[in-house]
Design an enzyme around this catalytic site. Structure first.
Site, PDB file in Angstrom:
ATOM      1  N   HIS A  49       1.003 -10.593  21.833  1.00  0.00           N
ATOM      2  CA  HIS A  49       2.390  -9.657  22.150  1.00  0.00           C
ATOM      3  C   HIS A  49       2.715  -8.750  20.779  1.00  0.00           C
ATOM      4  O   HIS A  49       2.314  -9.671  19.701  1.00  0.00           O
ATOM      5  CB  HIS A  49       3.550 -10.279  22.696  1.00  0.00           C
ATOM      6  CG  HIS A  49       3.375 -11.082  23.899  1.00  0.00           C
ATOM      7  ND1 HIS A  49       3.291 -12.436  24.265  1.00  0.00           N
ATOM      8  CD2 HIS A  49       2.792 -10.424  25.104  1.00  0.00           C
ATOM      9  CE1 HIS A  49       3.259 -12.522  25.534  1.00  0.00           C
ATOM     10  NE2 HIS A  49       2.814 -11.497  26.026  1.00  0.00           N
ATOM     11  N   ASP A  52       4.502 -11.260  18.860  1.00  0.00           N
ATOM     12  CA  ASP A  52       3.998 -12.573  18.399  1.00  0.00           C
ATOM     13  C   ASP A  52       3.117 -12.205  16.908  1.00  0.00           C
ATOM     14  O   ASP A  52       3.249 -12.999  16.231  1.00  0.00           O
ATOM     15  CB  ASP A  52       2.618 -12.909  19.111  1.00  0.00           C
ATOM     16  CG  ASP A  52       3.085 -13.402  20.589  1.00  0.00           C
ATOM     17  OD1 ASP A  52       4.156 -14.221  20.496  1.00  0.00           O
ATOM     18  OD2 ASP A  52       2.340 -12.982  21.471  1.00  0.00           O
TER      19      ASP A  52
END
Ligand code: GLO
Ligand code: MG
Length: 344
Positions: A49, A52
């Site tokens: 993501h 992330d």
């Protein structure tokens, strides 16, 4: 035998076990420690993501985001890993509460489009072209709350804006029919690829098919994959499993329906998927009961099941099958498949 297939997963696939009815049951594992697990478990690529890769990105300037993403690139490279894709995580932010791209509030749509651009910047810094759109909250909890015609148009505008922002990126839409919304826009790969054709650059828009999502839509995952593969539009997969129509389970690949899993491997093999250079993603979750020190086994197990099934696909008695097909003796074909899967 990895048979040329390369595997990926995301950091969220090693998780703390919280569910809607209870808190976490395992301690958090740092991203750095998770990275060290990839190769040991047989994986070559990381799915990200955007946040992330760059935590707290909302608080950072675009330049700082690019810098942090470049540092992340170095970090994964030092583990011998590459990034497979980056996905804008719109669904955890207050501005994305009612969907981002399809929010009624123009300020939220603007935020979503800006966030998607930052996600592309991160992908560039991580040296991947693939952006995944899992459209988590792009749908409704109550039908009358949005004008779906307008919402689909806004979504297409957002996809076009992303394609125009960067002329190299590719977008893989990950369809899912429900959860967290009651009814999601773009519930199937058919919807996704229809949108792709209407985009400003159809060849750069395809799909990521997840087993569980296809099953939740009442569809056969391998046929969904075949549909995308027939058009050269399967940009990634999220293999896992699902035991009937309930919450999205993300069970280990093959755990609920081994024959269904066999057919997914078969269709990838029929299309010579490894030659596309794409990864096999495993979007699997450990059971909540799993103790911390063994809460990564679902990943290695899913990969092992894939490779065992690949062996089954490659050793399938095709000539006998062809005879059965020619004779239209599908009972014999059925038994041939079952015996092959059971082993003698
Ligand atoms: C949830 C999705 C989710 C996505 C991931 C990448 O149902 O499968 O795990 O795949 O967020 O966008
Ligand atoms: Mg997924």
């Amino acid at each position: 035998m990895a048979g040329d297939y390369r595997f990926s997963f995301g950091p969220w696939n090693i998780h703390e076990g919280a569910d809607p009815f209870g808190p976490t049951v395992r301690p958090s594992i740092s991203f750095a420690r998770k990275l060290k697990m990839y190769k040991k478990l047989g994986f070559d690529a990381v799915q990200f993501h955007d946040d992330d890769a760059v935590p707290d990105m909302e608080k950072l300037t675009p330049a700082k985001i690019r810098k942090e993403a470049a540092a992340m690139k170095k970090m994964i490279a030092s583990e011998g890993l590459v990034a497979e894709f980056v996905a804008p995580r719109l669904w955890e932010h207050p501005q994305g509460i009612d969907g981002g791209f399809t929010a009624n509030d123009p300020a939220c749509r603007k935020w979503a489009n800006e966030r998607a651009k930052r996600c592309i910047d991160i992908a560039n810094a991580l040296d991947t072209r693939l952006i995944v759109l899992w459209l988590a909250r792009e749908g409704t909890y109550i039908r009358e709350s949005k004008n779906a015609i307008e919402a689909y148009r806004w979504l297409l505008e957002s996809i076009n804006a992303m394609l125009e922002y960067d002329d190299k990126i590719e977008i893989a839409i990950e369809p899912k029919p429900n959860e967290p919304t009651d009814m999601a826009y773009v519930p199937t790969i058919g919807h996704a690829l229809a949108m792709a054709q209407h985009s400003v650059d159809p060849k750069r828009v395809g799909g990521l098919i997840e087993t569980a999502h296809a099953l939740l839509a009442g569809l056969d995952p391998s046929d969904e994959m075949a549909f995308a593969l027939s058009m050269g539009k399967l940009f990634s997969v999220h293999l896992n499993d699902q035991n009937g129509l309930k919450f999205d389970q993300d069970k280990s690949f093959g755990a609920a329906n081994l024959r269904g899993a066999f057919n997914q491997v078969r269709v990838l093999e029929l299309a010579d998927y490894p030659s596309t250079g794409r990864f096999v993603g495993l979007d699997v979750k450990a059971m909540r009961t799993q103790k911390a020190d063994v809460a990564h086994k679902h990943l290695a197990n899913s990969r092992a099941v894939f490779l065992r099934l690949l062996e089954k696909v490659r050793t399938f008695p095709n000539e006998i099958a062809q005879d059965c097909i020619a004779a239209r003796d599908y009972e014999a074909l059925e038994m041939l498949v079952l015996e092959h899967l059971m082993g003698s």
